[in-house]
Enzyme design. Structure first.
Site, mmCIF file in Angstrom:
data_model
loop_
_atom_site.group_PDB
_atom_site.id
_atom_site.type_symbol
_atom_site.label_atom_id
_atom_site.label_comp_id
_atom_site.label_asym_id
_atom_site.label_seq_id
_atom_site.Cartn_x
_atom_site.Cartn_y
_atom_site.Cartn_z
ATOM 1 N N ASP A 1 0.816 -1.211 0.000
ATOM 2 C CA ASP A 1 0.000 0.000 0.000
ATOM 3 C C ASP A 1 0.858 1.272 0.000
ATOM 4 O O ASP A 1 1.888 1.336 0.688
ATOM 5 C CB ASP A 1 -0.855 -0.032 1.284
ATOM 6 C CG ASP A 1 -1.771 1.149 1.432
ATOM 7 O OD1 ASP A 1 -2.749 1.214 0.685
ATOM 8 O OD2 ASP A 1 -1.502 2.004 2.306
ATOM 9 N N GLU B 1 1.656 -0.564 -5.047
ATOM 10 C CA GLU B 1 0.769 0.550 -5.390
ATOM 11 C C GLU B 1 1.600 1.823 -5.518
ATOM 12 O O GLU B 1 1.999 2.433 -4.524
ATOM 13 C CB GLU B 1 -0.301 0.763 -4.297
ATOM 14 C CG GLU B 1 -1.340 1.774 -4.739
ATOM 15 C CD GLU B 1 -2.035 2.528 -3.622
ATOM 16 O OE1 GLU B 1 -3.112 3.086 -3.855
ATOM 17 O OE2 GLU B 1 -1.503 2.587 -2.486
HETATM 18 C C1 GLC Z 1 -3.782 3.476 -0.324
HETATM 19 C C2 GLC Z 1 -5.103 2.754 -0.203
HETATM 20 C C3 GLC Z 1 -6.136 3.727 0.249
HETATM 21 C C4 GLC Z 1 -5.748 4.226 1.623
HETATM 22 C C5 GLC Z 1 -4.340 4.835 1.594
HETATM 23 C C6 GLC Z 1 -3.790 4.991 2.966
HETATM 24 O O1 GLC Z 1 -3.784 4.427 -1.315
HETATM 25 O O2 GLC Z 1 -5.417 2.150 -1.418
HETATM 26 O O3 GLC Z 1 -7.412 3.167 0.291
HETATM 27 O O4 GLC Z 1 -6.649 5.188 2.061
HETATM 28 O O5 GLC Z 1 -3.428 4.005 0.913
HETATM 29 O O6 GLC Z 1 -3.470 3.751 3.524
#
Ligand code: GLC
Length: 630
Positions: free
Chosen positions: A241, A314
């Site tokens: 993440d 991500e």
């Molecule tokens: C990422 C997740 C998102 C979350 C953020 C903080 O972007 O996909 O849903 O709010 O991280 O953890």
């Protein structure tokens, strides 16, 4: 004479059976290297159909209005039915749910709202039986402020004192200010004063998500142990993440953090876009950190055996940075840094040239030997049907299923679920709740997180609670699994056919790729592999009827092609033969075609390479005959 004839004949035979003497088949698209040779070893993740489950909204088994692990286990056969091979679960760990699980209070415990560790183990067993890999969400940037590590850090417990990013702040004219001007992704200062510790802590997301301090080796080791814990439970990897946020610049030698410069296009000082995040995102150390996590996975595999454990990262970052996450000459990184280009570069008005450019951007930047991936949606982005058009859902699924590499489907997008309007009163996403009723819709992610639509029963078959955590979409009676199973060309059935085809076809799994806009309206993707069929995916992005001559763009195609996948809009049927020189596409139509003619399979088959040499040998044979007749 007989002797000469025999020699010539033998020479021809020898040539036909000795490929190394032949000319190499011309590789007229040297830029794109196929994933692997016929019969070579393809790893499971290289051609995987990933599916993201947002557990709160997938299936509620205990009637509390929130989805759970037993619900997922119960519905895993549905994923199998779709042709899904691996599923990534958004966080399922103990959390006060300030960011719906992305604020973790205990990284190795299951949140009671989702079930127990025994439920998780049961889910793993079901998944194993169905041969579906389970990928967990790994949230390294921050914990919850209710995590024991944070409590102990705030109390200056020597073990945890530097686990988070603390700072006493800037003193100006006797007044205390936050250490820098940094802004949180979810609005307002990224620094929060802590009364207990009498210092500010950094939170790049909501204030209940304090950032961990990766400059502390103990943090790195602790988080590697989190990976090891879940690996030993049998998971096949992790989606990491918010990767670009993990490191921020170190303080200077006066222990000060530098301010970030402004973006002049944003005039709202509370908004994340107000600043250029040059000190809080994409710091070079982050790449090495991801490599170190990969090393943890590889070491685990070496010790315990089994198939590859993978990382999906991500990374909403510039493409050159994203590519570094794959690894470099000396270290391996994430097998699949998410490709968000279909989300970030395309809009409802994009033409076929824009689609072509977007697909090629990834393929052309990707280092040799790496595997592509295609993400159409996730729980943070408006649904693909709402972003690019409800009537383009099938064509986009067709595109991602026939492009090389892995694809990632967000739950419900196989059905054509679209964004659901949520009132301010019902809004729960912190990203929207931190704003106000007049602008919240621009920030809210609730519309793409509503419960999954299983049937036309109460709560769309998601739950039997009197109230679900987010409202059910109004269209659930027309868009649901039960109904779409019955319609031969529903989004669901088109999706299934695509993945069945993909599973059977070596060309789609490992062939080479050519992507071309044939006009403003039509995009074509050609996949080809020696000794196998060639496939052509055609997307008519616009609303006009298009007549195309495929031979103009792909002169080596045979005169006829067989239709293998159609949508509800198509006028042709599966099994029909269409003419390559005049093919008609209906508005927003899309098709997958396949070569069939014996001529064409001969011409693309490896033996074709020997034809010129065969000619030389026949000529020699004639010379032989001439000599023998003299
Ligand atoms: C990422 C997740 C998102 C979350 C953020 C903080 O972007 O996909 O849903 O709010 O991280 O953890």
């Amino acid at each position: 004479m007989i002797k000469y004839r025999l020699i010539a004949f033998l020479a021809v035979l020898l040539q036909l059976h000795c490929p190394t003497l032949g000319q190499p088949y011309p590789n007229y698209h040297a830029d794109f290297v196929g994933i692997g040779e016929h019969g070579g070893d393809l790893k499971w993740w290289q051609t995987a159909a990933f599916y993201q489950i947002y557990p709160r909204s997938f299936k509620d088994s205990n009637g509390d209005g929130v989805g759970d692990l037993n619900g997922i286990a119960e519905q895993l056969p549905y994923l199998k039915e779709l042709g899904i091979t691996a599923t990534w679960l958004s966080p399922i760990f103990t959390s006060p749910m300030a960011d719906f699980g992305y604020d973790i209070a205990n990284f190795t415990e299951i949140a009671p709202i989702f079930g127990t560790m025994a439920d998780f183990e049961h889910l793993m067993e079901v998944a194993k039986k169905l041969d579906i890999k389970i990928i967990l969400d790994f949230v390294p940037n921050h914990s919850s402020d209710e995590c024991e590590w944070f409590r102990r850090s705030a109390a200056r417990d020597p073990e945890f004192k530097d686990f988070y990013v603390w700072h006493p702040g800037r003193m100006e004219n006797g007044n205390r200010h936050p250490p820098s001007n940094w802004i949180s992704v979810f609005r307002g200062s990224a620094w929060q004063w802590h009364e207990g510790r009498q210092e500010f802590y950094l939170h790049q997301f909501v204030k209940k998500q304090p950032d961990l301090n990766y400059r502390n080796p103990k943090v790195r080791e602790t988080m590697s142990n989190v990976l090891r814990f879940w690996l030993s439970k049998g998971v096949s990897g992790f989606r990491i993440d918010a990767v670009p946020h993990v490191f921020e610049i170190a303080p200077d030698n006066q222990n000060q953090y530098r301010d970030e410069p402004r973006n002049d296009w944003d005039n709202d000082p509370e908004d994340y876009g107000y600043l250029q995040h040059i000190y809080t995102k994409d710091q070079p150390e982050t790449i090495d950190l991801v490599y170190s996590w990969r090393a943890v996975l590889d070491a685990f595999q070496k010790e315990h055996g089994g198939e590859d454990r993978i990382l999906m990262a991500e990374t909403y970052s510039p493409i050159d940075i994203v590519m570094q996450y794959y690894g470099n000459a000396t270290a391996e990184g994430a097998q699949l840094p998410f490709n968000f280009l279909l989300i970030s570069e395309l809009s409802n008005s994009s033409n076929a040239h824009a689609y072509e450019g977007t697909v090629l951007k990834w393929l052309q930047h990707m280092p040799k030997g790496r595997t592509a991936n295609w993400v159409l949606g996730n729980h943070d982005q408006p649904r693909v049907g709402s972003r690019l058009g409800r009537d383009r859902v099938d064509m986009l699924n067709m595109l991602t299923a026939t492009l090389p590499g892995a694809s990632v489907t967000y739950q419900g997008e196989e059905l054509g679920m679209t964004n659901v309007w949520i009132s301010w009163k019902d809004t729960v996403d912190p990203s929207a709740c931190n704003t106000n009723p007049s602008i919240y819709e621009q920030y809210s992610r609730d519309p793409e997180r509503t419960p999954f639509q299983w049937t036309n029963a109460q709560d769309a078959g998601f739950s039997n609670a009197s109230k679900t955590w987010l409202p059910i979409a109004v269209d659930y009676k027309e868009v649901n699994v039960e109904l779409e199973r019955q319609k031969p060309l529903s989004h669901l059935n088109v999706f299934k056919q695509l993945w069945q085809l993909r599973k059977q076809s070596q060309t789609l799994q490992r062939g080479e790729t050519e992507v071309k806009a044939l006009s403003d309206a039509v995009l074509a993707v050609k996949r080809y592999l020696e000794r196998d069929s060639t496939y052509l995916t055609l997307l008519n992005i616009y609303d006009g009827v298009e007549t195309i001559n495929l031979l103009q763009s792909f002169p080596d195609l045979p005169p006829q092609l067989k239709v293998v996948v159609v949508t509800e809009r198509s006028q042709v049927k599966v099994g029909d033969l269409v003419n390559s020189t005049s093919l008609q596409l209906q508005p927003k139509d899309s098709l997958v075609l396949q070569t069939t003619s014996s001529y064409y399979s001969y011409a693309t088959n490896g033996e074709a390479r020997f034809l010129p040499v065969l000619g030389v040998y026949l000529w020699l044979a004639q010379v032989g005959l001439y000599l023998s007749n003299r």
